[in-house]
Write an enzyme that holds these catalytic residues in place. Structure first.
Site, PDB file in Angstrom:
ATOM      1  N   ASP A 181       0.946  -1.103   0.002  1.00 23.64           N
ATOM      2  CA  ASP A 181       0.029   0.055  -0.065  1.00 23.64           C
ATOM      3  C   ASP A 181       0.821   1.329  -0.173  1.00 23.64           C
ATOM      4  O   ASP A 181       0.818   2.136  -0.762  1.00 23.64           O
ATOM      5  CB  ASP A 181      -0.760  -0.010   1.268  1.00 23.64           C
ATOM      6  CG  ASP A 181      -2.214   0.666   1.081  1.00 23.64           C
ATOM      7  OD1 ASP A 181      -2.610   0.920  -0.189  1.00 23.64           O
ATOM      8  OD2 ASP A 181      -3.024   0.755   1.880  1.00 23.64           O
ATOM      9  N   ASP A 182       1.745   1.208   1.050  1.00 25.91           N
ATOM     10  CA  ASP A 182       2.746   2.400   1.045  1.00 25.91           C
ATOM     11  C   ASP A 182       3.229   2.613  -0.480  1.00 25.91           C
ATOM     12  O   ASP A 182       3.714   3.613  -0.773  1.00 25.91           O
ATOM     13  CB  ASP A 182       3.782   2.220   2.032  1.00 25.91           C
ATOM     14  CG  ASP A 182       3.144   2.950   3.364  1.00 25.91           C
ATOM     15  OD1 ASP A 182       3.295   4.066   3.627  1.00 25.91           O
ATOM     16  OD2 ASP A 182       2.566   2.078   4.233  1.00 25.91           O
TER      17      ASP A 182
END
Length: 666
Positions: free
Chosen positions: A403-404
């Site tokens: 996600d990051d």
């Protein structure tokens, strides 16, 4: 009857939250646009003022008082209490107690048994008398809920450390687990990374079974002090619960007969595993629980408090402390600088801050320096994949997350950096790593690929929340959006992700939110991704999502969703309006081409009306998710970055529209 302002249970209509910003039924578009411009300008100024001189942003990450209670219990166990720390922690814990004597795990939520027990014990360690009114109310409520016997396993482990609970009455997870090969069921890599980092040290603790002298009894927290752990009925042998209950009984027997050499070797193996994964800042995984249990486990194996590993570990725990102006001390479960920085960069760029603005360039420089260039535990399943991801925290090289990485790439694409080749190289490595982490079903989890075993969650030991990391709609949506911006929406990996997302849409039109609350977050993550990937606004999936979001808009014009939506259907899409959730709904509607609708104008008006004079928003509600229902998060920067992003897109239009226009949908 309408809902209370805290979204508490008992409301007949959770959607009809108290209006923070009541609006007219029709709103002049010009007035809304002008108000949005002014609000965005104030928000930009506020957010720029919060940037660290090194280039990053970080808001406080609030969870619940178990973090603070366990910090005090750790200090009691190690004999390193500091009176000033104890007083400050107790001040914070007392301030979080509800009127009925309980402690909740999220703002406006119901009392939680385990949190209440741990808070009560921590306050007793701080000197609060059991007959004090606030303590007596808590103890009475605990007994009414069944006492300590009904609390989660982790709570009873903490109590066992002081003899307040019997070790033999706890579920077992032996350190010999370290010897299981990666193809075997229940090997440590079948657990999600957060559970893996916690379970490995706890296997040492449960094997050693230490007991420190209890400074006081806890009879008042049992329904019957003479029988604190009443017998429980065993589930049928043919059921999964029955099978794992019997496995636990076998493990208890094994504890008594385990060969000493084998057990010692297993614990030493676990210790090596722990030490190898200590980060440069002394922490483990960038999160507090594994650090706490790793310190205890290593101490039990003979690491004294002056050992470099222990000194660094204890120092890292101090960095999770947030000291407040009133003298209270709150413990963060984690810190989120990479996540906050990429989201802040996106918000500022979408609000019209020029791409070569010094603040954005500085943020990009910092993010580029945080890219991880060595393998971590993810490589167990992807051994030939080159590294290139980003983690959530300051230091967490073992566990970059998908996600990051997706959001950092999207942020870097918005910055005009003086060294474009450096940016292109970093983006290429990040995209390649994310593509390599795609699971077999075409979607993406958060930290690992194909972390979907059905067995870990069934262990009696694992009652503390989600312990596996299956793909989720929100993470997959962010990756698909990243791939679309990178011109790869038509490639097989992205198309498989799109098809998975379409298959995961709920009957109501929304998507489940794994890492944010809840369907509003999931839908706000997926719709922009599908549109960026080429699905037209007329696609049935987009139309259903839009219809659902518009149907759950609050009477005040905002959107909100209570954490109880993870358990109770009536709360899905319903709750007091919040800045972050209103922004998520607007991001989906704007992406779907609904900019000039009454729903969007009312949502934007709610945001502009709820903004504070300094350009910020207030948000006591928890809109972040660690484990659905079991562990909730209030990201203090969410209330700033997401509203600014939504206002920016309302004023300036969708980012990268020129890159994604004209694509054919999947």
């Amino acid at each position: 009857m309408t809902a209370t302002t805290d979204g508490s249970a008992g409301a007949m209509n959770p959607r009809a939250a108290t209006a923070t910003n009541p609006t007219d039924t029709t709103i002049a578009a010009e007035d809304v646009l002008e108000a949005a411009r002014r609000a965005a300008e104030r928000s930009v100024e506020h957010l720029l003022g919060r940037q660290d001189q090194q280039g990053w942003w970080k808001g406080d990450l609030a969870t619940n008082v178990t973090m603070d209670a366990e910090d005090l219990l750790l200090r009691q166990f190690l004999g390193i209490q500091e009176p000033s720390v104890v007083r400050a922690a107790a001040r914070f814990i007392r301030g979080e107690q509800l009127g009925d004597g309980t402690w909740a795990t999220f703002h406006g939520g119901p009392g939680d048994l385990s949190a209440t027990i741990e808070a009560y014990v921590a306050l007793r360690l701080a000197g609060d008398a059991p007959d004090a009114p606030h303590m007596a109310r808590a103890a009475r409520w605990v007994r009414e809920q069944g006492g300590i016997a009904e609390s989660r396993v982790f709570t009873r482990i903490w109590l066992a450390l002081f003899g307040w609970w019997k070790w033999e009455d706890l579920p077992q997870l032996p350190p010999e687990l370290m010897f299981f090969p990666t193809w075997a069921p229940l090997n440590i890599y079948e657990f999600g990374c957060w559970a893996r980092q916690t379970i490995v040290p706890l296997t040492i603790v449960s094997a050693k079974r230490p007991v420190r002298p209890a400074p006081f009894p806890l009879d008042e927290l049992h329904t019957d002090p003479d029988s604190p752990n009443p017998p429980r009925r065993t589930a049928p042998a043919a059921s999964w619960d029955g099978l794992f209950q019997r496995l636990d009984k076998a493990l208890r027997l094994y504890h008594r007969i385990a060969p000493r050499k084998l057990r010692r070797a297993a614990m030493n193996n676990a210790a090596r595993w722990i030490v190898e994964r200590q980060e440069n800042d002394g922490c483990w995984g960038g999160i507090q629980p594994p650090a706490v249990y790793s310190v205890i486990a290593l101490h039990l194996l003979g690491y004294d408090l002056d050992h470099p590993v222990m000194r660094a570990g204890l120092a890292s725990l101090d960095r999770f402390a947030v000291w407040r102006e009133d003298g209270a001390r709150m413990i963060e479960a984690c810190q989120s600088p990479v996540w906050d920085t990429c989201l802040a960069t996106i918000a500022l760029a979408d609000a019209g801050v020029r791409p070569d603005h010094p603040a954005l360039v500085k943020a990009a420089d910092w993010m580029l320096g945080e890219q991880i260039d060595r393998p971590g535990d993810w490589a167990v399943r992807r051994p030939r994949l080159a590294p290139g991801g980003w983690a959530f925290e300051f230091h967490n090289d073992n566990y970059p997350d998908i996600d990051d990485t997706a959001e950092v790439v999207l942020a870097l694409r918005r910055v005009r950096h003086p060294d474009p080749s450096r940016v292109e190289d970093a983006i290429a490595r990040g995209v390649r790593w994310n593509l390599g982490m795609q699971s077999r079903d075409g979607a993406w989890g958060a930290f690992d690929a194909d972390n979907t075993s059905p067995f870990p969650n069934r262990l009696p030991f694992c009652d503390f929340g989600e312990v596996i990391d299956p793909p989720s709609a929100d993470v997959t949506g962010h990756v698909v959006e990243m791939l679309a911006v990178e011109g790869q929406a038509g490639q097989p990996a992205a198309r498989r992700g799109i098809q998975w997302l379409l298959a995961q849409q709920e009957a109501n039109g929304g998507w489940f939110g794994r890492w944010g609350v809840n369907y509003v977050y999931g839908t706000g993550s997926v719709v922009p991704a599908l549109v960026a990937a080429g699905l037209p606004a007329t696609h049935p999936a987009i139309r259903r999502a839009v219809a659902w979001l518009e149907s759950v808009q609050n009477d005040d014009g905002g959107w909100g969703e209570d954490l109880r939506s993870y358990r109770e259907e009536k709360w899905i899409g319903h709750g007091a309006s919040t800045a972050s959730q209103t922004a998520w709904a607007l991001l989906a509607l704007l992406a779907a081409g609904r900019r000039d609708t009454e729903a969007v104008r009312r949502g934007v008006s709610w945001l502009t009306g709820a903004q504070r004079a300094d350009g910020s928003w207030d948000e006591p509600y928890f809109t972040g998710t660690g484990f659905p229902w079991d562990f909730s998060i209030n990201y203090h920067l969410y209330r700033q970055v997401f509203p600014l992003t939504a206002l920016g897109r309302y004023v300036h239009g969708e980012p990268f529209a020129d890159r994604t226009a004209g694509r054919k949908g999947a």
